[in-house]
Design an enzyme around this catalytic site. Structure first.
Site, mmCIF file in Angstrom:
data_model
loop_
_atom_site.group_PDB
_atom_site.id
_atom_site.type_symbol
_atom_site.label_atom_id
_atom_site.label_comp_id
_atom_site.label_asym_id
_atom_site.label_seq_id
_atom_site.Cartn_x
_atom_site.Cartn_y
_atom_site.Cartn_z
ATOM 1 N N GLU A 38 -11.409 2.459 14.136
ATOM 2 C CA GLU A 38 -10.181 2.374 13.468
ATOM 3 C C GLU A 38 -9.811 3.397 12.371
ATOM 4 O O GLU A 38 -8.889 4.175 12.469
ATOM 5 C CB GLU A 38 -9.571 0.777 13.171
ATOM 6 N N ASP A 125 -11.773 -3.260 15.427
ATOM 7 C CA ASP A 125 -12.439 -4.406 14.764
ATOM 8 C C ASP A 125 -12.182 -5.494 15.935
ATOM 9 O O ASP A 125 -11.594 -5.542 16.872
ATOM 10 C CB ASP A 125 -11.251 -4.672 13.835
ATOM 11 N N ASP A 127 -11.031 -8.501 16.237
ATOM 12 C CA ASP A 127 -10.066 -9.596 16.276
ATOM 13 C C ASP A 127 -9.091 -9.045 17.109
ATOM 14 O O ASP A 127 -9.014 -7.924 17.884
ATOM 15 C CB ASP A 127 -9.382 -9.441 14.604
ATOM 16 N N GLU A 129 -5.792 -7.907 16.664
ATOM 17 C CA GLU A 129 -5.362 -6.684 16.601
ATOM 18 C C GLU A 129 -6.227 -5.374 17.016
ATOM 19 O O GLU A 129 -5.748 -4.325 17.790
ATOM 20 C CB GLU A 129 -4.998 -6.283 15.116
ATOM 21 N N TYR A 366 -16.839 -8.320 7.677
ATOM 22 C CA TYR A 366 -15.215 -8.195 7.960
ATOM 23 C C TYR A 366 -14.572 -9.130 7.050
ATOM 24 O O TYR A 366 -14.940 -10.463 6.981
ATOM 25 C CB TYR A 366 -15.262 -8.560 9.308
ATOM 26 N N ARG A 368 -11.173 -10.219 7.626
ATOM 27 C CA ARG A 368 -10.083 -10.953 8.065
ATOM 28 C C ARG A 368 -10.913 -11.862 9.087
ATOM 29 O O ARG A 368 -11.277 -11.517 10.073
ATOM 30 C CB ARG A 368 -9.355 -10.052 9.192
ATOM 31 N N HIS A 413 -15.791 -14.202 13.558
ATOM 32 C CA HIS A 413 -16.690 -13.712 12.338
ATOM 33 C C HIS A 413 -17.314 -14.594 11.609
ATOM 34 O O HIS A 413 -17.010 -15.760 11.751
ATOM 35 C CB HIS A 413 -15.813 -12.784 11.625
#
Length: 937
Positions: A38, A125, A127, A129, A366, A368, A413
């Site tokens: 990203e 990532d 997640d 998103e 990470y 988030r 995570h």
């Protein structure tokens, strides 16, 4: 680029990817393996870990989204009713996805990198998103080679190689959940916001989570407005045990030295408990069940204090209990935001920005995450550092494990911790500024989570006081000593309120039952109950998490949105709603109650979690939200069958009781107060709603807008000249005759900052109305004028403007002085730089000196590279280095302002150039491949 015909490919894509064997790519191995991440910041580090045979590129975040304006809607959908939102609600809520103009170059670059690759590894990532970004990349790039998902939770060599060795398939359930969230948010915003435009004010916005967060802040302010304080008194005594104690003065509970004197507070008079703040409700009344309470007023308290100064005090009981405090769990996203706010003064946005930099730099895992678990290697690393830095006495026999108590926690995570299988101490990282401070916080919290409990003793002493006459009184003294600090050696959590932190101690002397005490002093003190505290960023984050509203990764964006939309502003660290927020919330509560209901919003999050887990169909959620189900009305009906809305009533708020006759109203040009006679006065934007009292409103109304101060008659024109208060400040103007020509406009002029509407004279008014003033004609024949503008006083000569140092110069400057100014070299259209208003020291993030300067938009703080305008609640006098660093960090996080695009002139056609030999480029023939269509579920 649109995608209305390419719906998400559903689970068929997962099956398709599983049959893209890596062995096929390895067998050919004639090209390279393309890895797409990203963030551009990760590229260099990850490329270094992977080595030869890999090309690492960045998508720079999202590459596609719903269209943001009519110009982005593809031509074939123009005219469709649903094209405005970009979602075809009548056809399975199919979205239009477009590549934004600023991402077209990125897509082109990625396609070039994919050309000749043997395998595509989507390393966004891990997640929802990131999963959606990976899917969008797949849909846009249309790779002909095997595709796999490569996921990692820290950017270290071991983690990258492990991710490479264990790729997985795209998780379509996560894609569904993220896409559903995006569609819900788009429908909510695009359907509800226009209602606000029509009924409150243009260019307002509503959002599925932002509107609920705003309501939380407004509800708290409503509580403060309705609050009525209650007064109460209590007594505190300083008691001396030294004369009566028979114990060795070196002994004490917890093995600490005895203090000879200690404090105690009155708790009972006879059998009745003394009323404290917690015994009153928000209206200032004692709560039910107050029959056993005694409410002391000033007279009673001071009289009792006099009696007790001569009373006999003795110890009734001493209760000692062991004290144990377990370590705090490692950080997850919300607890990191809260602690960084309390300890470092960071906003949620600043915290996440710095954490992102630490993650991409390979310093932390990470950031988030809802998880508070640590991997076995992380536990080993933490325990190793505990042993080396604190000794084995601080290391528990077995590793500590933590289980999340957060409803709907996403635990893909680990907790947020230092990266790697062995942790670097903050000093070993080489970090500075904000990054060092946040890493230090994360490192300490992680280490502390694997340390032994803190241990100590708590002591409660009950004391009897017998005055010469009247009831016996009971005092209580409490103390705490820590005999073994355990994890508190490494980390102590902060508190939002004023309660004691876990490492604070209060020592008491060793006391025995029956021991007499001497009152050193007895004092009566009065108190008033306080209104509920306003939310701060940390406490609002905690409340959103408690209610399960939004996701941790969105909290920083939510707070940034409600502040940037002028729904909330900061007063110190407190979040204060504007009257505009009151008006918007009132409309939503009355006409869209379900959409701002806390439980409904939390339930929506739970449904998104179920979609991500594969337990709920996305189409079912979207249909119910938009079209409704059973007796429950959907968004479409709510918006299209609103009925009559009394916009004036929704934007009107009673000040004080109904008898006051004063209201506050939100108008198109700001908030104002109005009385029963129609008099109006503006309300300052930075005045908190709970501070707008009846008395203050009447003070503002004493100089209402529209009230005229007669200054006299202009001898030249014969017109009356008056001074008024207007929306944009005080000004003077002439009153035209009734028979003045149609379209004639009266001359006006704003008062200088040094002038007052009460003291301005007719001569000054005439000067103001006759601006700009002609200073004279320069030697080159060009006229010079002096005038006042948006950015202050200035001279104008043709198209050349030069700033003046004061408004008074407009009237005083001579032609000779003006020509001397123009004789000086122009400094890019600005006057010579002014000296700093205040020096604040070096920025901890950059090491550059920070100063406050006076700019055209007011004072601002700068480090020489970034400029940040002071906010409404900031002042030059109170500006601290920490606050200045925070403003600059927020400015850096936003990045540079976008450059204005200018239309390029069409180049004149040139004659065809002489043909030269060129290499023939053979374009590869691309066969269209039918994308598997996602089934509507």
């Amino acid at each position: 680029m649109d995608n209305i015909d390419r719906a998400p490919p559903g689970r068929t894509l997962g099956r398709r990817l599983r049959f893209c064997k890596r062995e096929d790519a390895v067998a050919t191995n004639t090209g390279h393996r393309l890895v797409i991440v990203e963030s551009p910041t990760k590229v260099k580090t990850i490329a270094g870990y992977l080595g030869d045979g890999f090309v690492v590129e960045s998508s720079r975040g999202h590459v596609r989204d719903l269209p943001t304006g009519a110009s982005q809607v593809p031509a074939k959908y123009k005219g469709e009713k649903w094209a405005r939102t970009g979602i075809n609600v009548e056809n399975g809520f199919q979205p239009i996805y477009v590549v934004s103009p600023d991402k077209r170059a990125t897509i082109k670059q990625l396609k070039q990198a994919l050309d000749g690759a043997d395998e595509l590894l989507l390393a966004t990532d891990d997640d929802r998103e990131g999963e959606a970004i990976a899917w969008h990349l797949l849909e846009e790039l249309k790779p002909k080679v095997p595709v796999r998902r490569m996921v990692f939770h820290e950017i270290t060599q071991g983690a990258i190689h492990d991710a490479l060795a264990n790729p997985r398939d795209l998780d379509i359930d996560k894609v569904d959940a993220q896409e559903t969230r995006r569609i819900l948010d788009r429908l909510y915003g695009y359907e509800v916001s226009p209602v606000l435009w029509r009924k409150v004010m243009p260019r307002l916005s509503a959002g599925r989570v932002q509107s609920v967060a705003t309501r939380l802040v407004v509800d708290r302010e409503r509580e403060r407005i309705a609050f009525r304080s209650a007064g109460y008194w209590d007594l505190d005594a300083i008691l001396d045990a030294s004369e009566s104690s028979t114990l060795d003065a070196s002994e004490s509970s917890g093995g600490q030295a005895d203090p000879p004197q200690f404090p105690a507070r009155l708790t009972h008079v006879g059998q009745a408990r003394v009323a404290q703040g917690r015994d009153f409700d928000d209206r200032g009344n004692l709560k039910t069940g107050s029959d056993t309470l005694v409410h002391l007023d000033q007279t009673a308290a001071e009289s009792l204090a006099v009696k007790l100064r001569e009373a006999a005090f003795s110890v009734v009981s001493v209760e000692s209990r062991p004290y144990t405090r377990k370590p705090y769990a490692p950080f997850r996203t919300t607890t990191l935001q809260q602690e960084a706010g309390r300890k470092l003064g960071f906003t949620a946005q600043r915290t996440m920005s710095v954490a992102q930099d630490l993650y991409e730099g390979g310093f932390i895992t990470y950031m988030r995450t809802d998880s508070i678990t640590l991997s076995s290697s992380a536990v080993h690393a933490a325990r190793d550092q505990v042993s080396r830095l604190f000794g084995d006495a601080y290391l528990p026999e077995a590793p500590r494990t933590y289980a999340s108590k957060v409803k709907g926690a996403q635990e893909a995570h680990e907790a947020i911790r230092p990266s790697g299988e062995s942790f670097r101490t903050p000093a070993q990282t080489g970090l500075t500024g904000d990054q060092f401070r946040l890493y230090d916080l994360i490192w300490k919290r992680t280490i502390a989570s694997q340390m032994r409990d803190a241990q100590g003793n708590t002591v409660t002493v009950k004391i009897n006081a017998a005055p010469a006459d009247g009831d016996h009184c009971t005092f209580v003294a409490s103390g705490r000593t820590i005999t073994f600090h355990g994890f508190l050696k490494a980390y102590v959590e902060s508190r939002d309120d004023a309660s004691e932190t876990d490492d604070q101690q209060t020592r008491l002397p060793n006391l025995t039952e029956g021991q007499t005490l001497r009152p050193e002093e007895v004092t009566a003190s009065g108190h008033e109950t306080k209104p509920p505290a306003r939310y701060t960023e940390p406490s609002l984050v905690a409340k959103l998490e408690e209610l399960n509203i939004g996701r941790p990764s969105t909290y920083a964006t939510i707070i940034r949105t409600i502040t940037s939309r002028d729904y909330v502003f900061k007063k110190g660290s407190a979040l204060v709603p504007t009257w505009l927020a009151f008006a918007v919330t009132s409309l939503l509560e009355k006409h869209f109650p379900r959409l701002v209901d806390y439980q409904f919003t939390a339930g929506m999050e739970a449904e998104l979690d179920k979609i991500a887990d594969g337990d709920l169909a996305r189409l079912e959620v979207l249909k119910e939200f938009y079209f409704g189900k059973g007796d429950q009305e959907g968004l479409h009906k709510l918006v299209n069958e609103l009925g009559d809305i009394d916009a004036r009533a929704l934007s009107t708020f009673q000040i004080g009781d109904l008898d006051s006759g004063v209201v506050a109203r939100v108008g198109r040009y700001g908030t104002y107060v109005e009385d029963g006679d129609g008099n109006r006065a503006s309300v300052a934007d930075d005045l908190p709603p709970d501070e707008l009292t009846v008395d203050l409103a009447k003070e503002l109304l004493s100089k209402p807008m529209g009230e005229e101060h007669d200054l006299g008659v202009d001898p030249a024109s014969g017109h009356q000249v008056v001074a008024k208060n207007g929306r944009f400040g005080p000004y003077v103007t002439e009153v035209l005759d009734e028979n003045a020509p149609k379209g004639a406009k009266p001359r006006t002029g704003s008062l200088f900052k040094s002038m007052s509407i009460d003291t301005v004279t007719l001569d000054q008014a005439l000067q103001l109305m006759n601006l700009p003033r002609v200073v004279g004609v320069a030697t080159d024949g060009v006229e010079i004028t002096a005038q006042n503008g948006r950015y202050g006083p200035y001279l104008k000569k043709g198209t050349d403007s030069r700033s003046l140092t004061s408004e008074e110069q407009i009237f005083d400057i001579t032609l000779d002085e003006a020509e001397k100014i123009y004789a000086q070299p122009k400094q890019r259209g600005r006057a010579a730089a002014k000296p700093p208003l205040k020096e604040l020291g070096d920025d901890p993030a950059t090491g550059k000196p920070m100063v406050i300067k006076d700019g055209r938009f007011g004072p601002y703080v700068t480090d020489g590279e970034y400029n940040a305008t002071l906010r409404r609640d900031d002042s030059i006098e109170s500006m601290s280095a920490e606050r200045a660093a925070e403003l600059l960090a927020e400015k850096r996080a936003k990045g540079p302002a976008p450059k204005k695009r200018t239309a390029k002139k069409s180049a004149a056609k040139k004659a065809p150039a002489k043909k030269t030999a060129a290499k023939k480029t053979t374009a590869k023939k691309v066969t269209a491949k039918k994308t598997a269509v996602k089934k509507s579920s």
